[in-house]
Write a protein that holds these residues in place. Structure first.
Motif, PDB file in Angstrom:
ATOM      1  N   GLU A   1       0.803  -1.227   0.000  1.00 40.22           N
ATOM      2  CA  GLU A   1       0.000   0.000   0.000  1.00 40.22           C
ATOM      3  C   GLU A   1       0.837   1.279   0.000  1.00 40.22           C
ATOM      4  O   GLU A   1       0.292   2.369   0.037  1.00 40.22           O
ATOM      5  N   ARG A   2       2.154   1.157  -0.034  1.00 36.98           N
ATOM      6  CA  ARG A   2       2.994   2.365   0.009  1.00 36.98           C
ATOM      7  C   ARG A   2       2.785   3.217  -1.237  1.00 36.98           C
ATOM      8  O   ARG A   2       2.940   2.742  -2.364  1.00 36.98           O
ATOM      9  N   ALA A   3       2.438   4.497  -1.017  1.00 33.54           N
ATOM     10  CA  ALA A   3       2.248   5.479  -2.087  1.00 33.54           C
ATOM     11  C   ALA A   3       1.222   5.047  -3.130  1.00 33.54           C
ATOM     12  O   ALA A   3       1.247   5.523  -4.269  1.00 33.54           O
ATOM     13  N   LEU A   4       0.308   4.177  -2.751  1.00 39.59           N
ATOM     14  CA  LEU A   4      -0.722   3.696  -3.681  1.00 39.59           C
ATOM     15  C   LEU A   4      -1.749   4.810  -3.889  1.00 39.59           C
ATOM     16  O   LEU A   4      -2.266   5.388  -2.925  1.00 39.59           O
ATOM     17  N   SER A   5      -2.055   5.098  -5.142  1.00 39.99           N
ATOM     18  CA  SER A   5      -2.898   6.260  -5.446  1.00 39.99           C
ATOM     19  C   SER A   5      -4.275   6.168  -4.806  1.00 39.99           C
ATOM     20  O   SER A   5      -4.784   7.154  -4.248  1.00 39.99           O
ATOM     21  N   ALA A   6      -4.911   4.996  -4.871  1.00 39.76           N
ATOM     22  CA  ALA A   6      -6.261   4.858  -4.313  1.00 39.76           C
ATOM     23  C   ALA A   6      -6.253   5.088  -2.803  1.00 39.76           C
ATOM     24  O   ALA A   6      -7.131   5.765  -2.249  1.00 39.76           O
ATOM     25  N   ARG A   7      -5.271   4.547  -2.135  1.00 41.78           N
ATOM     26  CA  ARG A   7      -5.162   4.725  -0.681  1.00 41.78           C
ATOM     27  C   ARG A   7      -4.870   6.185  -0.338  1.00 41.78           C
ATOM     28  O   ARG A   7      -5.384   6.729   0.649  1.00 41.78           O
ATOM     29  N   LEU A   8      -4.055   6.827  -1.150  1.00 42.70           N
ATOM     30  CA  LEU A   8      -3.699   8.225  -0.954  1.00 42.70           C
ATOM     31  C   LEU A   8      -4.945   9.099  -1.019  1.00 42.70           C
ATOM     32  O   LEU A   8      -5.187   9.953  -0.147  1.00 42.70           O
ATOM     33  N   VAL A   9      -5.762   8.896  -2.054  1.00 46.54           N
ATOM     34  CA  VAL A   9      -6.978   9.695  -2.212  1.00 46.54           C
ATOM     35  C   VAL A   9      -7.959   9.423  -1.079  1.00 46.54           C
ATOM     36  O   VAL A   9      -8.609  10.339  -0.565  1.00 46.54           O
ATOM     37  N   GLU A  10      -8.062   8.171  -0.686  1.00 44.85           N
ATOM     38  CA  GLU A  10      -8.962   7.823   0.418  1.00 44.85           C
ATOM     39  C   GLU A  10      -8.562   8.547   1.696  1.00 44.85           C
ATOM     40  O   GLU A  10      -9.415   9.041   2.448  1.00 44.85           O
ATOM     41  N   LYS A  11      -7.279   8.659   1.926  1.00 39.90           N
ATOM     42  CA  LYS A  11      -6.804   9.295   3.150  1.00 39.90           C
ATOM     43  C   LYS A  11      -7.078  10.798   3.155  1.00 39.90           C
ATOM     44  O   LYS A  11      -7.539  11.342   4.175  1.00 39.90           O
ATOM     45  N   ILE A  12      -6.845  11.485   2.036  1.00 39.85           N
ATOM     46  CA  ILE A  12      -7.074  12.922   2.042  1.00 39.85           C
ATOM     47  C   ILE A  12      -8.565  13.259   1.950  1.00 39.85           C
ATOM     48  O   ILE A  12      -8.999  14.291   2.448  1.00 39.85           O
ATOM     49  N   SER A  13      -9.356  12.383   1.341  1.00 36.51           N
ATOM     50  CA  SER A  13     -10.788  12.648   1.237  1.00 36.51           C
ATOM     51  C   SER A  13     -11.471  12.534   2.587  1.00 36.51           C
ATOM     52  O   SER A  13     -12.525  13.128   2.815  1.00 36.51           O
ATOM     53  N   SER A  14     -10.880  11.783   3.512  1.00 37.97           N
ATOM     54  CA  SER A  14     -11.469  11.643   4.850  1.00 37.97           C
ATOM     55  C   SER A  14     -11.331  12.924   5.658  1.00 37.97           C
ATOM     56  O   SER A  14     -12.106  13.169   6.577  1.00 37.97           O
ATOM     57  N   SER A  15     -10.345  13.779   5.277  1.00 36.32           N
ATOM     58  CA  SER A  15     -10.150  15.024   6.022  1.00 36.32           C
ATOM     59  C   SER A  15     -10.532  16.248   5.204  1.00 36.32           C
ATOM     60  O   SER A  15     -10.900  17.281   5.753  1.00 36.32           O
ATOM     61  N   THR A  16     -10.476  16.137   3.873  1.00 37.56           N
ATOM     62  CA  THR A  16     -10.790  17.272   3.004  1.00 37.56           C
ATOM     63  C   THR A  16     -11.695  16.811   1.868  1.00 37.56           C
ATOM     64  O   THR A  16     -11.307  15.925   1.094  1.00 37.56           O
ATOM     65  N   PRO A  17     -12.898  17.351   1.760  1.00 40.96           N
ATOM     66  CA  PRO A  17     -13.804  16.928   0.675  1.00 40.96           C
ATOM     67  C   PRO A  17     -13.164  17.175  -0.691  1.00 40.96           C
ATOM     68  O   PRO A  17     -12.545  18.209  -0.928  1.00 40.96           O
ATOM     69  N   LEU A  18     -13.297  16.184  -1.568  1.00 43.10           N
ATOM     70  CA  LEU A  18     -12.730  16.298  -2.925  1.00 43.10           C
ATOM     71  C   LEU A  18     -13.844  16.298  -3.946  1.00 43.10           C
ATOM     72  O   LEU A  18     -14.831  15.564  -3.819  1.00 43.10           O
TER      73      LEU A  18
END
Length: 386
Positions: A367-384
């Motif tokens: 999961e390191r630097a995986l794009s889907a995981r990355l987006v999931e993490k920032i979307s939980s704190s900032t609406p995209l």
């Protein structure tokens, strides 16, 4: 962000004060040097003027040792008035807040000291009007040559200097239509080195983050090297992101949009920062999104900064030979000042890769630097937005 102007008058005043700490009866004179060395004042003057062929080896050694023992410092102003030379070199930098400019300055100043010149520094703040004012100020002090790290857009003054055969050496950036020597980093090779390192570590979705490319050859060279290296891996994704550092929050917005575009790509995401100032803004933007490197995104930055090893597991960098660039540029300028009229030379130095934790390999880390995981993490704190 507004930059404070560097007053050329203040700089030359300070330089004069530093060179004139001995005044009145305390100042060592040529006559004293001649008397102590047992030679004529003419011989001392020839030694100081570099006319070594007119002096025997014994006389040169005798005068040199006496000058060192007495601590004699020639008045550069007086020498300039007498010989029609000022021994002043002007240096214009586009942005003194850029760590690159400060680092190059150290090398340039050391070379000036070695050769008996004084360096006058002007900061243009990437502003054309201030660039013109700075050139006028330096001209009024009759500088013998110029080091120029320009924004690359205001070419008319430089073309006029070229037509007048005035000695100029460019730092890192070409200026279209100006046939001057250039000393700087081999930006294409350095960007290839950085990009191939990221690819070799397993990153597949890579963005080059730079300030405006328009008219700035160093940034264009880095983009060219980045795209050339990415073209060697057809299955990988490359994008150039241009950012405005003067607009608050712009870097974070641009990165967030890039991450969103890659959420369905299934790749491993990394960022390549175009310079030290961009690096800092990227680090702040990632922090604001609660993202870490290399777990959430890989990060490699141009310019080795004092804080690069201290952030997280350390930030991988391309270290520029800034001291050598400044030193070499002055020595090349002095060759021109002394009359060389050969074809234009371009001296490009290699960068050095310093690998740290921010570009740790993704192998064995699903999961390191995986794009889907990355987006999931920032979307939980900032609406995209989709």
């Amino acid at each position: 962000m507004k930059h404070k102007s560097i007053d050329a008058v203040q700089l030359i005043w300070r330089a004069t004060v530093r060179q004139s700490t001995k005044t009145g009866n305390d100042r060592v004179t040529i006559a004293q040097v001649a008397r102590e060395a047992g030679v004529s004042k003419t011989s001392v003057s020839r030694y100081l003027g570099g006319e070594f062929d007119a002096l025997s080896v014994r006389l040169r050694e005798q005068i040199g040792k006496t000058i060192a023992r007495l601590g004699y410092q020639p008045s550069q102003m007086a020498r300039g008035l007498k010989g029609g030379r000022t021994r002043l070199i002007g240096m214009l930098v586009a942005d003194i807040l850029n760590p690159y400019s400060v680092a190059v300055l150290h090398g340039a100043e050391a070379a000036c000291q070695k050769h008996g010149y004084t360096l006058m520094l002007c900061n243009t703040g990437n502003d054309e009007a201030r660039e013109k004012q700075s050139l006028a100020a330096l001209h009024s002090y009759s500088v013998e040559g110029l080091l120029f790290n320009t924004q690359g857009r205001n070419v008319t003054p430089l073309r006029e200097l070229g037509q007048a055969s005035f000695p100029v050496v460019l730092l890192d950036r070409h200026v279209e239509g100006c046939d001057f020597d250039l000393v700087g980093l081999d930006n294409v090779r350095a960007a290839q080195l950085a990009t191939r390192h990221l690819l070799g570590q397993g990153y597949t979705d890579i963005a080059l983050v730079v300030q405006s490319l328009f008219g700035v050859s160093s940034r264009q060279g880095r983009q060219a090297g980045f795209l050339q290296a990415m073209s060697e891996r057809p299955g990988c994704y490359a994008q150039t992101l241009e950012v405005d550092l003067d607009e608050p929050g712009h870097v974070a917005t641009v990165l967030r949009e890039f991450f969103l575009r890659r959420r369905d790509g299934g790749g491993r995401v990394a960022l390549l920062a175009g310079n030290g100032m961009v690096s800092l803004q990227i680090a702040l933007a990632l922090q604001s999104m609660k993202l870490n490197f290399p777990d959430d995104v890989g990060l490699l930055c141009f310019d080795e900064l004092a804080w690069s090893p201290l952030v997280g597991s350390g930030i991988s960098t391309i270290e520029q030979p800034t001291y050598e660039i400044g030193f070499t540029a002055i020595e090349r300028l002095l060759v021109r000042i002394h009359g060389e009229r050969s074809m234009r030379r371009e001296i490009l130095l290699d960068g050095k890769l310093i690998s740290r934790g921010s570009t740790a390999a993704v192998a064995d880390h699903p999961e390191r630097a995986l794009s889907a995981r990355l987006v999931e993490k920032i979307s939980s704190s900032t609406p995209l937005r989709a």
